[in-house]
Design a protein around this motif. Sequence first.
Motif, PDB file in Angstrom:
ATOM      1  N   GLY A 157      42.172  35.975  65.203  1.00  0.00           N
ATOM      2  CA  GLY A 157      43.157  35.828  64.139  1.00  0.00           C
ATOM      3  C   GLY A 157      43.491  37.121  63.448  1.00  0.00           C
ATOM      4  N   THR A 158      43.055  38.250  63.997  1.00  0.00           N
ATOM      5  CA  THR A 158      43.302  39.541  63.378  1.00  0.00           C
ATOM      6  C   THR A 158      44.799  39.823  63.282  1.00  0.00           C
ATOM      7  N   ALA A 159      45.236  40.220  62.072  1.00  0.00           N
ATOM      8  CA  ALA A 159      46.640  40.558  61.832  1.00  0.00           C
ATOM      9  C   ALA A 159      46.744  42.053  61.534  1.00  0.00           C
ATOM     10  N   ARG A 160      47.692  42.708  62.161  1.00  0.00           N
ATOM     11  CA  ARG A 160      47.870  44.143  61.993  1.00  0.00           C
ATOM     12  C   ARG A 160      49.270  44.441  61.485  1.00  0.00           C
ATOM     13  N   GLN A 168      47.897  39.822  50.720  1.00  0.00           N
ATOM     14  CA  GLN A 168      46.901  40.889  50.792  1.00  0.00           C
ATOM     15  C   GLN A 168      46.887  41.714  49.516  1.00  0.00           C
ATOM     16  N   ALA A 169      48.050  41.978  48.957  1.00  0.00           N
ATOM     17  CA  ALA A 169      48.123  42.717  47.697  1.00  0.00           C
ATOM     18  C   ALA A 169      47.416  41.953  46.585  1.00  0.00           C
ATOM     19  N   ALA A 170      47.581  40.630  46.561  1.00  0.00           N
ATOM     20  CA  ALA A 170      46.902  39.819  45.552  1.00  0.00           C
ATOM     21  C   ALA A 170      45.392  39.897  45.727  1.00  0.00           C
ATOM     22  N   ARG A 171      44.929  39.934  46.973  1.00  0.00           N
ATOM     23  CA  ARG A 171      43.494  40.037  47.237  1.00  0.00           C
ATOM     24  C   ARG A 171      42.940  41.363  46.723  1.00  0.00           C
ATOM     25  N   VAL A 172      43.698  42.439  46.927  1.00  0.00           N
ATOM     26  CA  VAL A 172      43.266  43.750  46.443  1.00  0.00           C
ATOM     27  C   VAL A 172      43.186  43.757  44.921  1.00  0.00           C
ATOM     28  N   ARG A 173      44.190  43.198  44.267  1.00  0.00           N
ATOM     29  CA  ARG A 173      44.189  43.164  42.798  1.00  0.00           C
ATOM     30  C   ARG A 173      43.006  42.369  42.246  1.00  0.00           C
ATOM     31  N   ALA A 174      42.552  41.363  42.978  1.00  0.00           N
ATOM     32  CA  ALA A 174      41.448  40.520  42.518  1.00  0.00           C
ATOM     33  C   ALA A 174      40.083  41.087  42.873  1.00  0.00           C
ATOM     34  N   ALA A 175      40.037  42.171  43.649  1.00  0.00           N
ATOM     35  CA  ALA A 175      38.764  42.693  44.149  1.00  0.00           C
ATOM     36  C   ALA A 175      37.938  43.337  43.039  1.00  0.00           C
ATOM     37  N   ASP A 176      36.627  43.189  43.148  1.00  0.00           N
ATOM     38  CA  ASP A 176      35.706  43.885  42.245  1.00  0.00           C
ATOM     39  C   ASP A 176      34.903  44.946  42.988  1.00  0.00           C
ATOM     40  N   THR A 177      35.115  45.059  44.299  1.00  0.00           N
ATOM     41  CA  THR A 177      34.372  45.988  45.143  1.00  0.00           C
ATOM     42  C   THR A 177      35.229  46.388  46.330  1.00  0.00           C
ATOM     43  N   THR A 242      36.364  37.200  55.198  1.00  0.00           N
ATOM     44  CA  THR A 242      37.568  37.897  55.650  1.00  0.00           C
ATOM     45  C   THR A 242      37.505  39.366  55.249  1.00  0.00           C
ATOM     46  N   THR A 243      37.870  40.242  56.179  1.00  0.00           N
ATOM     47  CA  THR A 243      37.914  41.671  55.880  1.00  0.00           C
ATOM     48  C   THR A 243      39.352  42.164  55.888  1.00  0.00           C
ATOM     49  N   LEU A 244      39.628  43.126  55.004  1.00  0.00           N
ATOM     50  CA  LEU A 244      40.926  43.783  54.922  1.00  0.00           C
ATOM     51  C   LEU A 244      40.655  45.283  55.000  1.00  0.00           C
ATOM     52  N   GLN A 245      41.142  45.919  56.078  1.00  0.00           N
ATOM     53  CA  GLN A 245      40.902  47.338  56.319  1.00  0.00           C
ATOM     54  C   GLN A 245      42.219  48.098  56.270  1.00  0.00           C
ATOM     55  N   LEU A 246      42.201  49.235  55.594  1.00  0.00           N
ATOM     56  CA  LEU A 246      43.375  50.085  55.494  1.00  0.00           C
ATOM     57  C   LEU A 246      42.991  51.497  55.886  1.00  0.00           C
ATOM     58  N   THR A 247      43.875  52.183  56.571  1.00  0.00           N
ATOM     59  CA  THR A 247      43.683  53.606  56.852  1.00  0.00           C
ATOM     60  C   THR A 247      44.917  54.360  56.404  1.00  0.00           C
ATOM     61  N   GLY A 248      44.706  55.563  55.902  1.00  0.00           N
ATOM     62  CA  GLY A 248      45.811  56.363  55.420  1.00  0.00           C
ATOM     63  C   GLY A 248      45.310  57.680  54.865  1.00  0.00           C
ATOM     64  N   ARG A 264      47.691  56.137  50.161  1.00  0.00           N
ATOM     65  CA  ARG A 264      48.881  55.626  50.847  1.00  0.00           C
ATOM     66  C   ARG A 264      48.472  55.141  52.231  1.00  0.00           C
ATOM     67  N   ALA A 265      48.696  53.868  52.495  1.00  0.00           N
ATOM     68  CA  ALA A 265      48.261  53.258  53.750  1.00  0.00           C
ATOM     69  C   ALA A 265      49.251  53.546  54.874  1.00  0.00           C
ATOM     70  N   ASP A 266      48.694  53.779  56.063  1.00  0.00           N
ATOM     71  CA  ASP A 266      49.491  53.892  57.282  1.00  0.00           C
ATOM     72  C   ASP A 266      49.383  52.622  58.122  1.00  0.00           C
ATOM     73  N   ARG A 267      48.197  52.010  58.106  1.00  0.00           N
ATOM     74  CA  ARG A 267      47.960  50.810  58.897  1.00  0.00           C
ATOM     75  C   ARG A 267      47.058  49.864  58.105  1.00  0.00           C
ATOM     76  N   VAL A 268      47.256  48.571  58.331  1.00  0.00           N
ATOM     77  CA  VAL A 268      46.480  47.534  57.647  1.00  0.00           C
ATOM     78  C   VAL A 268      46.013  46.529  58.698  1.00  0.00           C
ATOM     79  N   VAL A 269      44.729  46.159  58.630  1.00  0.00           N
ATOM     80  CA  VAL A 269      44.156  45.185  59.563  1.00  0.00           C
ATOM     81  C   VAL A 269      43.403  44.132  58.760  1.00  0.00           C
ATOM     82  N   GLU A 270      43.766  42.863  58.941  1.00  0.00           N
ATOM     83  CA  GLU A 270      43.072  41.758  58.279  1.00  0.00           C
ATOM     84  C   GLU A 270      42.447  40.860  59.340  1.00  0.00           C
ATOM     85  N   THR A 271      41.148  40.555  59.166  1.00  0.00           N
ATOM     86  CA  THR A 271      40.442  39.706  60.126  1.00  0.00           C
ATOM     87  C   THR A 271      39.779  38.552  59.388  1.00  0.00           C
TER      88      THR A 271
END
Length: 292
Positions: A157-160, A168-177, A242-248, A264-271
């Motif tokens: 189910g990995t999305a790139r 995904q933006a909402a998940r980042v805003r809610a993150a504590d780590t 679920t993991t959300l990985q960004l590279t940039g 600034r992200a170049d690529r985003v991967v959610e699994t």
Amino acid sequence: MDAYHPGSLAVQERVGVRDLADHVGRSVGPGIRPVAAAFLEAQPMLVIGAADAAGHVWASLLTGAPGFARATGPGTVSVAGGVPAHDPLAGAITPAGTPVGTLALDPRTRRRMRLNGTARPSRRGFTVEAEQVFSNCPKYLQKREWYGSEPAGPGTGTARGGALTPAQAARVRAADTFFVATAAPDGADTSHRGGNPGFVRVDGPRELSWRDYPGNAMFLTLGNLESDGRAGLLFLDWETGTTLQLTGRAHAEYGPEERVVRFRADRVVETPGASPLRWSPPEYSPANPATP
């Protein structure tokens, strides 16, 4: 490997903490002490940072039964299972040796240990020859209890993509780590960032920022960014796996009263379900600054 390279030294000078950094740096060495080995062997997860074949830096989560990552000598760590096939770092660890930064973190006790070095494939997965081993204070670590495991998904189910979706933006805003991997000419490093929800700002579909809270004065992450700029971020949904990985690329902006890192992200991967570990809701660190 010296405790600091020119990038870290430059940031320490700029912030005025060279003497403190020298003191802290004396605790950094290539040896894995028995207490560190015991801590590592008790952990069900390990975060690693490295560059893929194209040079993009990623932070990735590895999991297993306690003991899957263990010291096999005074300067060697063995990690069973390797990097999952769906992960951006799959295949990145080569026989020639790959600079990696690793972070063992225990939310149950708010303890963490960093081990940086060079990784090579092994029959079990891969091994890391340690060059820097040190512990960090519990500042900004949220306390969580590990209450079980579920079978990890195969990554089908990995999305790139090239930018954050609204969910995904909402998940980042809610993150504590989150975890941040960086690179420099002399190696790689993986570190932890924590705070109350909202401490990471989403400034656009590809733009994130966060305040750099006071830490141990080493400035390994900002030092690497000073020298290189490549970075990888890992956000983990502790309750679903679920993991959300960004590279940039990232850089620090220095103001009179605070530092802000802009990414600034170049690529985003959610699994979905990448991690089998299930953790309780957090008990926030008393050190967390208030968020706006």
